[in-house]
Design a protein around this motif. Structure first.
Motif, PDB file in Angstrom:
ATOM      1  N   GLU A  35       0.832  -1.090  -0.185  1.00  0.00           N
ATOM      2  CA  GLU A  35      -0.083   0.081  -0.233  1.00  0.00           C
ATOM      3  C   GLU A  35       0.868   1.275   0.087  1.00  0.00           C
ATOM      4  O   GLU A  35       0.549   2.329  -0.729  1.00  0.00           O
ATOM      5  CB  GLU A  35      -0.964   0.010   1.204  1.00  0.00           C
ATOM      6  N   HIS A  37       3.635   1.538  -1.544  1.00  0.00           N
ATOM      7  CA  HIS A  37       4.261   1.721  -2.965  1.00  0.00           C
ATOM      8  C   HIS A  37       3.173   2.249  -3.838  1.00  0.00           C
ATOM      9  O   HIS A  37       3.283   2.960  -4.677  1.00  0.00           O
ATOM     10  CB  HIS A  37       4.746   0.593  -3.392  1.00  0.00           C
ATOM     11  N   LYS A  38       1.841   1.928  -3.558  1.00  0.00           N
ATOM     12  CA  LYS A  38       0.702   2.743  -4.301  1.00  0.00           C
ATOM     13  C   LYS A  38       0.404   4.088  -4.197  1.00  0.00           C
ATOM     14  O   LYS A  38      -0.158   4.805  -4.990  1.00  0.00           O
ATOM     15  CB  LYS A  38      -0.641   1.879  -3.820  1.00  0.00           C
ATOM     16  N   LYS A  40       1.286   7.500  -4.607  1.00  0.00           N
ATOM     17  CA  LYS A  40       2.387   8.215  -5.431  1.00  0.00           C
ATOM     18  C   LYS A  40       2.206   9.625  -5.256  1.00  0.00           C
ATOM     19  O   LYS A  40       1.214  10.236  -4.813  1.00  0.00           O
ATOM     20  CB  LYS A  40       1.897   7.750  -7.044  1.00  0.00           C
ATOM     21  N   SER A  47      -6.441   9.539  -0.170  1.00  0.00           N
ATOM     22  CA  SER A  47      -5.822   8.456  -0.599  1.00  0.00           C
ATOM     23  C   SER A  47      -5.266   7.601   0.394  1.00  0.00           C
ATOM     24  O   SER A  47      -5.446   6.230   0.565  1.00  0.00           O
ATOM     25  CB  SER A  47      -4.965   8.519  -1.835  1.00  0.00           C
ATOM     26  N   TYR A  51      -6.175   3.347   2.582  1.00  0.00           N
ATOM     27  CA  TYR A  51      -5.275   2.280   2.831  1.00  0.00           C
ATOM     28  C   TYR A  51      -4.843   2.116   4.239  1.00  0.00           C
ATOM     29  O   TYR A  51      -4.865   0.713   4.582  1.00  0.00           O
ATOM     30  CB  TYR A  51      -4.135   2.455   1.870  1.00  0.00           C
TER      31      TYR A  51
END
Length: 100
Positions: A35, A37-38, A40, A47, A51
Motif C-alpha cells: 500500500e 508503494h501505491k 504516488k 487516498s 489504505y
C-alpha cells in the motif's frame, strides 16, 4: 462493598479494558509495504486514509494554505511505520521503516 469485592471489580475492569483494546487493535487496518508503494506523488490525503486506519496527522492545528502537513501510519507490528509529507493536500514525499 468490601475490599475484596472492590479489588475483584477493579481486576475485572482492567481485563475488560485490555480485551477491548486488543479487539480494536485487531480490527484496525495497518499500512502494508504494498500500500505504501501505491501512494504516488500528487495523490491526496484521502487516498492515504483509504489504505490504513492507523494514520495520524502530526500537527492537528490548522495552518495557512499551502503549509506542509505530515502523516505517520503504522504497520501491523506497531513499530514499523511510514511518514507522508503533503503540501496543499498533495503528497510530495514519503519514507518508511520496516513495513512488510
Amino acid at each position: 462493598m468490601n475490599k475484596s469485592a472492590i479489588a475483584g471489580l477493579c481486576t475485572l475492569t482492567v481485563l475488560l479494558a485490555a480485551g477491548v483494546y486488543e479487539a480494536s487493535a485487531l480490527t484496525s487496518d495497518p499500512l502494508t509495504l504494498a500500500e505504501f508503494h501505491k501512494l504516488k506523488a500528487g495523490s491526496g490525503e484521502k487516498s492515504l486514509l483509504h489504505y490504513a486506519s492507523t494514520c495520524q496527522r502530526e500537527d492537528e492545528a490548522e495552518h495557512a494554505a499551502g503549509y506542509p502537513t505530515t502523516w505517520t501510519c503504522y504497520g501491523a507490528d506497531g513499530s514499523s511505520n511510514a511518514v507522508f509529507f503533503y503540501s496543499e493536500g498533495e503528497l510530495f514525499g514519503k519514507a518508511q521503516t520496516g513495513l512488510q
